[in-house]
Design a protein around this motif. Structure first.
Motif, short mmCIF file in Angstrom:
data_model
loop_
_atom_site.label_atom_id
_atom_site.label_comp_id
_atom_site.label_asym_id
_atom_site.label_seq_id
_atom_site.Cartn_x
_atom_site.Cartn_y
_atom_site.Cartn_z
N GLN A 40 0.99 -1.27 0.05
CA GLN A 40 0.01 0.02 0.08
C GLN A 40 1.04 1.23 -0.14
O GLN A 40 1.93 1.30 0.56
N VAL A 41 0.40 2.21 -0.57
CA VAL A 41 1.33 3.65 -0.67
C VAL A 41 1.65 4.10 0.62
O VAL A 41 2.87 4.42 0.71
N PRO A 42 0.93 4.04 1.72
CA PRO A 42 1.36 4.47 2.80
C PRO A 42 2.49 4.01 3.61
O PRO A 42 3.33 4.64 4.25
N LYS A 43 2.62 2.75 3.15
CA LYS A 43 3.68 1.72 3.83
C LYS A 43 5.12 2.61 3.34
O LYS A 43 5.92 2.89 4.11
N LEU A 44 5.09 2.73 2.02
CA LEU A 44 6.21 3.16 1.39
C LEU A 44 6.52 4.54 1.46
O LEU A 44 7.73 5.08 1.79
N SER A 45 5.47 5.35 1.90
CA SER A 45 5.49 6.62 2.36
C SER A 45 6.38 6.87 3.63
O SER A 45 7.15 7.66 3.91
N LYS A 46 5.76 6.10 4.63
CA LYS A 46 6.22 6.02 5.89
C LYS A 46 7.77 5.66 6.11
O LYS A 46 8.51 5.99 6.78
N ILE A 47 8.01 4.76 5.15
CA ILE A 47 9.55 4.41 5.16
C ILE A 47 10.38 5.45 4.64
O ILE A 47 11.51 5.71 5.33
N GLU A 48 10.06 6.09 3.59
CA GLU A 48 10.82 7.07 3.13
C GLU A 48 10.83 8.30 4.21
O GLU A 48 11.94 9.05 4.05
N ASN A 49 9.84 8.51 5.14
CA ASN A 49 9.99 9.44 5.93
C ASN A 49 10.39 9.01 7.44
O ASN A 49 10.03 9.59 8.59
N ALA A 50 10.96 7.81 7.37
CA ALA A 50 11.61 7.19 8.74
C ALA A 50 10.59 6.83 9.71
O ALA A 50 10.97 6.87 10.74
N ARG A 51 9.25 6.63 9.38
CA ARG A 51 8.09 6.36 10.13
C ARG A 51 8.00 4.66 10.33
O ARG A 51 6.98 4.39 11.23
N GLN A 52 8.51 4.03 9.55
CA GLN A 52 8.41 2.73 9.64
C GLN A 52 9.77 2.00 9.29
O GLN A 52 10.60 2.37 8.26
N GLN A 53 10.02 0.80 9.79
CA GLN A 53 11.00 0.05 9.56
C GLN A 53 11.15 -0.89 8.38
O GLN A 53 10.13 -0.97 7.64
N ILE A 54 12.17 -1.19 7.50
CA ILE A 54 12.31 -1.60 6.35
C ILE A 54 13.35 -2.76 6.65
O ILE A 54 14.51 -2.51 6.96
#
Length: 288
Positions: A40-54
């Protein structure tokens, strides 16, 4: 129970910024990239904004989707993803090391090169234990003697990056001559020992010390000190600014003025040879 939001560390921000740049370089939108990964788009957005681990394996998938084929880029970003939440030796001092300071120590641990302009004090990576204690006692407004002692230990432990086997940090320190005239009344030998430390450190192949003379020409460094931290691979530089209220990080395009200022500050300083001669003269003066 809901999870607490992920705190963006400097490592995660560096990773997110780099992945975003590579996506833009590939001409892909968030939507395109998310579809390619089955996200989902929000997952990648959060990764790019350092709000989700990858995970490192997910980094590999993104890089392939972006057409990246440089093995060094793969290795650098996979390692950054793996280490984004890593707890280092400094966590032992979590009672006195602030989150911002811990972030900076992690940057030093990752860094390939640091160029530091130090107009008021000797850079932490080159300080003696006595100098660290004396300056922290003078500038701290709320630390106990025990906390000061612990922070001095941290400052000494940080210096291991200069002599670690195989991948020692490259340090270029430009220090204003005025910083080397500080008087220490409680322990008068502090500055003499500090000058000797600078001379010894300058003998390391990865450490360069320059002195900004009292009669230097005008240069960009008159606006204050900073540390420009560079990393292996494609991850962007980070700049550290410090004052009594703590540390501030400059990231992304904001680092460009500092990159440009470094060469001009170096040019205004004494040559390396003349710098070491001046420091030697000052150290000898303290012996009289």
């Amino acid at each position: 129970m809901p999870h607490s939001p992920l705190v963006p560390t400097v490592r995660r921000r560096r990773l997110g910024q780099t992945l975003k740049k590579l996506r833009n370089d590939a001409g892909m939108t968030l939507e395109n990239a998310a579809v390619a990964m089955g996200w989902q788009v929000p997952k990648l957005s959060k990764i790019e904004n350092a709000r989700q681990q990858i995970r490192p394996t997910e980094v590999t998938g993104l890089l392939k989707a972006y057409g990246v084929d440089d093995p060094e880029v793969f290795a650098a970003l996979q390692n950054l993803a793996k280490d984004a939440g890593k707890r280092g030796w400094w966590q032992t001092y979590s009672g006195v090391v602030s989150p911002a300071y811990a972030d900076y120590i992690s940057l030093e641990d990752d860094a390939e090169r640091i160029c530091e302009w130090a107009p008021l004090a000797v850079p932490g990576l080159l300080q003696t234990a006595a100098y660290a204690r004396e300056t922290m006692l003078a500038t701290s407004q709320s630390r106990t003697p025990e906390e000061i002692a612990a922070l001095a230990e941290v400052r000494q432990a940080r210096q291991a990056v200069l002599t670690r086997p195989g991948n020692s940090l490259e340090l270029w320190a430009i220090i204003h001559e005025a910083a080397l005239h500080t008087r220490f009344e409680v322990r008068p030998t502090t500055m003499r020992e500090q000058l000797r430390k600078l001379l010894d450190a300058a003998e390391l192949p990865n450490v360069t010390v320059q002195l900004m003379p009292l009669d230097s020409t005008a240069h960009p460094g008159i606006f204050g000190g900073f540390g420009l931290v560079s990393f292996p691979g494609p991850t962007p530089d980070v700049v550290l600014l410090e004052n009594l209220s703590g540390a501030t990080y400059v990231e992304g395009d904001g680092t460009r003025p500092f990159t440009g200022a470094v060469d001009r500050i170096r040019a205004a300083a004494l040559s390396v040879e003349d710098s070491l001669a001046r420091i030697t003269q000052m150290e000898e003066g303290h012996r009289k």
